[in-house]
Design a protein around this motif. Structure first.
Motif, PDB file in Angstrom:
ATOM      1  N   ARG A 187       0.814  -1.215   0.000  1.00 18.96           N
ATOM      2  CA  ARG A 187       0.000   0.000   0.000  1.00 18.96           C
ATOM      3  C   ARG A 187       0.849   1.266   0.000  1.00 18.96           C
ATOM      4  O   ARG A 187       0.354   2.357   0.245  1.00 18.96           O
ATOM      5  N   LEU A 188       2.165   1.109  -0.265  1.00 17.99           N
ATOM      6  CA  LEU A 188       3.059   2.269  -0.356  1.00 17.99           C
ATOM      7  C   LEU A 188       3.308   2.630  -1.812  1.00 17.99           C
ATOM      8  O   LEU A 188       3.307   1.766  -2.697  1.00 17.99           O
ATOM      9  N   ASP A 189       3.586   3.930  -2.059  1.00 17.25           N
ATOM     10  CA  ASP A 189       3.915   4.318  -3.428  1.00 17.25           C
ATOM     11  C   ASP A 189       5.393   4.074  -3.703  1.00 17.25           C
ATOM     12  O   ASP A 189       6.129   3.548  -2.861  1.00 17.25           O
ATOM     13  N   GLY A 190       5.902   4.472  -4.865  1.00 19.85           N
ATOM     14  CA  GLY A 190       7.241   4.116  -5.317  1.00 19.85           C
ATOM     15  C   GLY A 190       8.348   4.605  -4.413  1.00 19.85           C
ATOM     16  O   GLY A 190       9.238   3.841  -4.033  1.00 19.85           O
ATOM     17  N   ILE A 191       8.330   5.889  -4.015  1.00 19.04           N
ATOM     18  CA  ILE A 191       9.408   6.436  -3.192  1.00 19.04           C
ATOM     19  C   ILE A 191       9.416   5.790  -1.804  1.00 19.04           C
ATOM     20  O   ILE A 191      10.471   5.412  -1.274  1.00 19.04           O
ATOM     21  N   ALA A 192       8.233   5.655  -1.225  1.00 15.65           N
ATOM     22  CA  ALA A 192       8.157   5.027   0.093  1.00 15.65           C
ATOM     23  C   ALA A 192       8.644   3.584   0.034  1.00 15.65           C
ATOM     24  O   ALA A 192       9.352   3.108   0.930  1.00 15.65           O
ATOM     25  N   LYS A 193       8.275   2.867  -1.042  1.00 18.73           N
ATOM     26  CA  LYS A 193       8.714   1.468  -1.206  1.00 18.73           C
ATOM     27  C   LYS A 193      10.230   1.405  -1.364  1.00 18.73           C
ATOM     28  O   LYS A 193      10.899   0.548  -0.768  1.00 18.73           O
ATOM     29  N   GLU A 194      10.809   2.322  -2.141  1.00 14.88           N
ATOM     30  CA  GLU A 194      12.267   2.337  -2.317  1.00 14.88           C
ATOM     31  C   GLU A 194      12.985   2.644  -0.997  1.00 14.88           C
ATOM     32  O   GLU A 194      14.045   2.104  -0.714  1.00 14.88           O
ATOM     33  N   LEU A 195      12.406   3.547  -0.231  1.00 13.72           N
ATOM     34  CA  LEU A 195      13.004   3.883   1.062  1.00 13.72           C
ATOM     35  C   LEU A 195      13.028   2.663   1.978  1.00 13.72           C
ATOM     36  O   LEU A 195      14.031   2.407   2.673  1.00 13.72           O
ATOM     37  N   VAL A 196      11.961   1.891   1.978  1.00 14.43           N
ATOM     38  CA  VAL A 196      11.910   0.665   2.787  1.00 14.43           C
ATOM     39  C   VAL A 196      12.971  -0.319   2.302  1.00 14.43           C
ATOM     40  O   VAL A 196      13.695  -0.930   3.107  1.00 14.43           O
ATOM     41  N   ASP A 197      13.082  -0.486   0.977  1.00 15.12           N
ATOM     42  CA  ASP A 197      14.105  -1.399   0.433  1.00 15.12           C
ATOM     43  C   ASP A 197      15.513  -0.937   0.818  1.00 15.12           C
ATOM     44  O   ASP A 197      16.368  -1.747   1.208  1.00 15.12           O
ATOM     45  N   LEU A 198      15.738   0.366   0.719  1.00  9.63           N
ATOM     46  CA  LEU A 198      17.060   0.923   1.045  1.00  9.63           C
ATOM     47  C   LEU A 198      17.444   0.607   2.489  1.00  9.63           C
ATOM     48  O   LEU A 198      18.557   0.118   2.759  1.00  9.63           O
ATOM     49  N   ILE A 199      16.550   0.867   3.442  1.00  8.97           N
ATOM     50  CA  ILE A 199      16.877   0.660   4.856  1.00  8.97           C
ATOM     51  C   ILE A 199      17.038  -0.832   5.154  1.00  8.97           C
ATOM     52  O   ILE A 199      17.876  -1.223   5.971  1.00  8.97           O
ATOM     53  N   ALA A 200      16.260  -1.661   4.450  1.00  6.30           N
ATOM     54  CA  ALA A 200      16.399  -3.110   4.646  1.00  6.30           C
ATOM     55  C   ALA A 200      17.764  -3.601   4.179  1.00  6.30           C
ATOM     56  O   ALA A 200      18.423  -4.402   4.856  1.00  6.30           O
ATOM     57  N   VAL A 201      18.241  -3.130   3.035  1.00  6.14           N
ATOM     58  CA  VAL A 201      19.532  -3.584   2.506  1.00  6.14           C
ATOM     59  C   VAL A 201      20.682  -2.995   3.312  1.00  6.14           C
ATOM     60  O   VAL A 201      21.659  -3.676   3.625  1.00  6.14           O
ATOM     61  N   ARG A 202      20.541  -1.722   3.673  1.00  3.14           N
ATOM     62  CA  ARG A 202      21.631  -1.100   4.429  1.00  3.14           C
ATOM     63  C   ARG A 202      21.727  -1.669   5.844  1.00  3.14           C
ATOM     64  O   ARG A 202      22.784  -1.659   6.455  1.00  3.14           O
ATOM     65  N   ALA A 203      20.614  -2.146   6.369  1.00  2.00           N
ATOM     66  CA  ALA A 203      20.558  -2.816   7.681  1.00  2.00           C
ATOM     67  C   ALA A 203      20.975  -1.899   8.823  1.00  2.00           C
ATOM     68  O   ALA A 203      21.617  -2.338   9.778  1.00  2.00           O
ATOM     69  N   ARG A 204      20.585  -0.641   8.731  1.00  2.00           N
ATOM     70  CA  ARG A 204      20.828   0.293   9.820  1.00  2.00           C
ATOM     71  C   ARG A 204      19.975   1.538   9.621  1.00  2.00           C
ATOM     72  O   ARG A 204      19.552   1.830   8.499  1.00  2.00           O
ATOM     73  N   PRO A 205      19.709   2.275  10.687  1.00  2.00           N
ATOM     74  CA  PRO A 205      18.920   3.507  10.533  1.00  2.00           C
ATOM     75  C   PRO A 205      19.584   4.466   9.551  1.00  2.00           C
ATOM     76  O   PRO A 205      20.819   4.532   9.453  1.00  2.00           O
ATOM     77  N   THR A 206      18.756   5.233   8.825  1.00  2.00           N
ATOM     78  CA  THR A 206      19.268   6.097   7.762  1.00  2.00           C
ATOM     79  C   THR A 206      18.600   7.462   7.854  1.00  2.00           C
ATOM     80  O   THR A 206      17.377   7.552   8.049  1.00  2.00           O
ATOM     81  N   ASN A 207      19.404   8.532   7.714  1.00  2.00           N
ATOM     82  CA  ASN A 207      18.810   9.868   7.746  1.00  2.00           C
ATOM     83  C   ASN A 207      18.300  10.257   6.357  1.00  2.00           C
ATOM     84  O   ASN A 207      18.645   9.635   5.348  1.00  2.00           O
ATOM     85  N   LEU A 208      17.500  11.289   6.308  1.00  2.00           N
ATOM     86  CA  LEU A 208      16.840  11.664   5.059  1.00  2.00           C
ATOM     87  C   LEU A 208      17.835  12.206   4.038  1.00  2.00           C
ATOM     88  O   LEU A 208      17.659  12.013   2.823  1.00  2.00           O
ATOM     89  N   ASP A 209      18.889  12.916   4.494  1.00  2.00           N
ATOM     90  CA  ASP A 209      19.888  13.444   3.556  1.00  2.00           C
ATOM     91  C   ASP A 209      20.560  12.314   2.795  1.00  2.00           C
ATOM     92  O   ASP A 209      20.710  12.379   1.565  1.00  2.00           O
ATOM     93  N   LEU A 210      20.982  11.284   3.516  1.00  2.00           N
ATOM     94  CA  LEU A 210      21.636  10.155   2.853  1.00  2.00           C
ATOM     95  C   LEU A 210      20.642   9.422   1.955  1.00  2.00           C
ATOM     96  O   LEU A 210      20.990   8.992   0.842  1.00  2.00           O
TER      97      LEU A 210
END
Length: 911
Positions: free
Chosen positions: A243-266
């Motif tokens: 139920r998420l759009d493209g940017i929100a879905k990509e953000l979830v994928d990014l944090i899952a792969v990076r495996a750590r909290p991430t700030n918005l700038d990065l």
């Protein structure tokens, strides 16, 4: 909200209640989502309400590779700011400074009231934090409770974490709480308190496995009007992310792969979109309960969800994300080189992975974080092709081997050194360096033959072009491995020449590592009059200055040599000084060995209470190989002297198994044989004891440590029965020809002469001198044995009053030590010689007559009674006549019977 968990909560409360009495280690295990954080939060509330201090730290995925990241929040509240100055990013304090400051800070913190220190989520911890927690557990600071929470499913696959849990739960006063899913009644109560479900509660319990986190999600879904119930984390996330759009879905994928909290700038840099788009995506993910934000960082709501989503990201998609993340991190200021290297490696870009891994390795090495250094070096090695960069690969292998040496992982270090040797052919210096590493690593792992072979090959390659520091290290290693095999004075002299050259070369080139090993070689070869503790002390200071891994070996040798020279008080003082230093440097195994060696010195001085404290502490540390042998051997002797012969025999049997792995070192076999002989003597098997000692080949031992293991074993302990003339002759010959070097303590020489006179049957043995020498040396244990023999000799000479004075002092000292074996021997002598007579107002017989009556009851003739009590047969007969008259019987057999019936014989027995 806590539901149920009554046994677990009771265990935790008992642990906190006992904090006033002793140190405690609390380990809470459980899978993700079962409520470990909730349980430990309640423990903190309970502790604070009872007046305890509470500090909380914890590991996070974001700081999993930051040295001491897990314990830093707690450290900041305990350690003075100046001690932590410069502690930023991946830098770390030197171990000695940090550990000393941490232990001192904890001791000060709990001085006025008990304290609870909590470290959560240890499965994400860095190695440095694990090491510090291990040391704090071993230190067992009174009134301090250390509580850790760990995911058992994760910890089982992480060796350092699994080892810490195993070690922690073996410590005295440790408490282990394993948290599982709710029981069915607990789960239903939890659901009801959350707001309840309209229907299908049993189905929900089955689908969620009664895990609190998933039960909470099930109730939340019904509240949001969603159905059906999703039972597993991945199902919940699939539904939400859909139920998420493209940017929100990509953000979830990014944090899952990076495996750590991430700030918005990065996130903006990685995704390549505007900040407004990132903010909108983050808000949407948060509104669907996928992500949460804290301190301007976004992460999954729970680790269980993060892992569930990450596991779906496979193959090319994951590699593409890794590359995007690595490129963004390189451009971002203050990025962690270790994380960048890991992402490049996962993306398959070896050259970049190696570049950043080396940067991270240098930072960690400069901070003395060897475990983190080795992790980065291993990543660099995995990214280095064998064919194209042979020189770079060689340097990485050598560096990795040295890190393993510093960490004590000799097996892995040997593997790296052997790999380095395979690509060093043709480069003389590289080949020598590889062989030098192999020699030292094998030496420290007690692989004598392999060590000797490596140093022999390295010696053959030395020439005038060899760098002085490298030649010094090879010469020093060659001296060390050969010192244990020398048989003649000439061989010792030749090794001393090598040690002298190594020292001169090292000092000329000012290489601190070379100086350290050269001084070690000088200490091992010894001065002209034998071994000197001062040489070891000099070597120790050089090893500390160079952070050289020979420190543990040298620290042991200081205590061993001081004890061997019968400088027992100094041995105890140095042991007490080195024990905390070993702990503060992270040498946990060496810490236990020093405790055992110092305890052995305390035994000889008579300070048995302190000895027992140290032995108990040493036994709590899990050890292997030579370290385990040193500790267990000392404990076995302690058990024997304390009268625990069964435990001592069991320890010796275990030692025999351990020594099989290190048989090439003759000293281990000698120690074992000496212990076996001790226990045989305690069992009354004097022939067996003497034969064991006689069987030891001492030819190769002539120039080793001045310990009284072999040089004086016969002189000290061969109480041989004259009933075996051949064995007596053999022992006498051995003692007569035994060559004790002039540097050995005078006490051993006096001991040898005294035992020889005893074997000769001389009643005037020089036990006075032996007693005085051991008194002067501070050896209360051996001085007490000398008093036993001196009292015996004085009785034979008829000097009863002098014998009684010596005997009483010996018995007093033996009892003050708790030396059961010596107590038994002294009391037996006192009984035979009439030195222990006590008034017996309730009996018709005198004390002497009671002693005679016991011997009559045992079936002895008058002549045998006279020999046992140092009186003539005529006097013995007179005593027997008096006994018969006083008891109103006609025969000696009847007298014995009367005494047995009335219990008179038992009344004078020692219970």
């Amino acid at each position: 909200m806590i539901v149920g968990r009554h046994p677990e909560r009771a265990s935790i409360r008992e642990c906190l209640d006992a904090a006033e009495v002793s140190a405690r280690f609390l380990v809470i295990l459980g899978e993700a989502g079962v409520g470990k954080t909730t349980l430990i939060s309640e423990a903190c509330e309970v502790a604070e309400s009872s007046g305890m201090g509470v500090l909380r730290g914890g590991a996070t995925r974001a700081a999993s590779d930051v040295p001491y990241g897990a314990v830093l929040p707690a450290i900041r509240q305990l350690v003075p700011a100046e001690a932590l100055r410069g502690f930023t990013g991946t830098a770390a304090l030197p171990k000695a400074a940090l550990f000393d400051a941490m232990l001192s800070g904890c001791e000060d913190w709990v001085r006025e009231r008990p304290g609870l220190m909590v470290i959560e989520d240890l499965h994400w911890s860095d190695d440095a934090s694990l090491e510090l927690l291990t040391i704090m557990g071993v230190a067992a600071i009174p009134r301090l409770v250390i509580a850790i929470t760990v995911r058992d499913d994760e910890a089982a696959g992480i060796l350092p974490v699994a080892r810490l849990i195993s070690d922690a739960t073996r410590l005295p006063h440790s408490v282990r709480v394993t948290l599982g899913p709710f029981t069915s009644p607990e789960a239903k109560e939890f659901v009801a308190l959350m707001g309840g479900l309209s229907a299908g509660v049993d189905a929900v319990l089955e689908h969620t496995g009664r895990v609190p986190l998933l039960l909470e999600e099930a109730v939340r879904r019904e509240t949001e009007g969603l159905a059906p119930v999703m039972g597993h984390a991945v199902d919940i996330l699939n539904d939400r992310v859909s139920r998420l759009d493209g940017i929100a879905k990509e953000l979830v994928d990014l944090i899952a792969v990076r495996a750590r909290p991430t700030n918005l700038d990065l996130a903006r840099e990685i995704l390549g979109v505007s900040m407004d788009d990132v903010i909108a995506g983050a808000s949407q993910a948060r509104s669907k309960a996928v992500l949460v934000d804290f301190d301007s960082l976004f992460d999954f709501r729970h680790a269980r969800f993060a892992e569930a989503w990450s596991e779906q990201m496979l193959g090319a998609e994951r590699r593409a994300w890794r590359q995007r993340i690595a490129e963004a991190l390189v451009a971002a200021p203050g990025s962690d080189a270790a994380e960048v290297a890991a992402h490049w490696h996962a993306a398959g870009v070896d050259s970049k992975a190696r570049e950043f891994a080396l940067i991270a390795a240098k930072l960690a090495y400069g901070a003395n974080a060897m475990a983190d250094t080795l992790t980065m070096l291993e990543l660099a090695l995995a990214s280095t092709p064998n064919e194209t960069d042979e020189e770079g690969l060689f340097s990485l292998l050598v560096w990795s081997a040295r890190c393993c040496d510093a960490l004590g992982d000799y097996s892995k270090g040997i593997e790296y050194a052997e790999r380095a040797l395979t690509i060093a052919r043709g480069g003389r210096d590289r080949e020598i360096e590889s062989l030098d590493l192999l020699g030292w690593l094998n030496f420290r792992q007690s692989q004598s033959a392999e060590s000797r072979s490596a140093f022999d090959r390295a010696l053959d390659l030395l020439d005038d072009s060899t760098p002085p520091a490298l030649e010094a290290r090879v010469l020093a290693g060659s001296v060390m491995i050969r010192m244990w095999e020398t048989e003649t004075v000439e061989q010792v002299a030749a090794l001393r020449v090598m040690a002298d050259r190594a020292t001169r070369l090292a000092e000329e080139c000012r290489d601190s590592r070379a100086v350290a090993v050269a001084r070690l070689a000088m200490a091992a070869s010894g001065p002209d009059d034998g071994h000197s503790p001062e040489r070891w002390i000099s070597a120790l200071s050089a090893a500390e200055a160079a952070s050289d891994p020979t420190w543990p070996f040298i620290s042991s040798m200081i205590v061993i040599d001081l004890r061997g020279w019968f400088r027992l008080r100094e041995a105890c003082e140095w042991g007490e000084r080195l024990i905390p230093r070993a702990l503060s440097r992270g040498f946990v195994a060496q810490h236990a060995v020093l405790q055992a060696l110092t305890a052995a010195a305390y035994i000889e001085t008579g300070a048995w209470e302190r000895a027992e404290e140290l032995f108990r502490a040493a036994r709590t540390t899990r050890l292997e190989g030579r370290m385990r042998f040193l500790v267990d051997a000392a404990v076995a002797e302690w058990d024997h002297l304390s009268g625990r012969h069964t435990e001592a025999e069991a320890s010796v049997r275990a030692l025999d198994t351990v020594v099989l792995d290190i048989r090439e070192d003759l000293s281990n076999t000698v120690v074992l044989t000496d212990l076996e002989a001790l226990i045989a003597l305690a069992r009354g098997d004097v022939f067996g004891a003497a034969r064991k000692l006689m069987a030891v080949d001492r030819a190769e031992w002539a120039f080793s440590y001045p310990l009284p293991f072999v040089e004086a074993a016969l002189a000290i302990r061969a109480g041989v029965d004259p009933g075996d003339p051949e064995l007596v002759d053999a022992v006498h010959e051995e003692l007569s020809t035994l060559k004790l070097e002039p540097f050995l303590a005078n006490a051993l020489q006096a001991y040898r002469l005294a035992e020889m006179s005893r074997l000769d049957g001389s009643p005037s043995g020089p036990w006075e001198r032996a007693m005085a020498e051991f008194d002067d040396a501070g050896s209360m244990l051996r001085a007490t044995y000398a008093r036993l023999r001196l009292a015996e000799a004085l009785m034979i000479r008829g000097e009863r009053s002098e014998a009684r004075a010596v005997w009483e002092r010996g018995l007093e000292d033996a009892r003050s030590m708790g030396a059961v074996v010596l107590i038994d021997q002294l009391e037996a002598l006192g009984s035979r010689a009439g030195l222990s007579r006590r008034p017996t107002p309730d009996l018709p017989l005198t004390g002497r007559e009671m002693e005679v009556l016991r011997l009559v009851a045992s079936g002895m003739t008058n002549r045998e009674i006279g020999e046992a009590l140092f009186i003539s047969p005529k006097t013995a007969g007179a005593h027997v006549s008096n006994i018969i008259a006083k008891l109103g019987v006609e025969r000696r057999v009847e007298a014995a019977g009367v005494a047995h019936r009335l219990g008179w014989l038992d009344s004078t027995d020692r219970k």
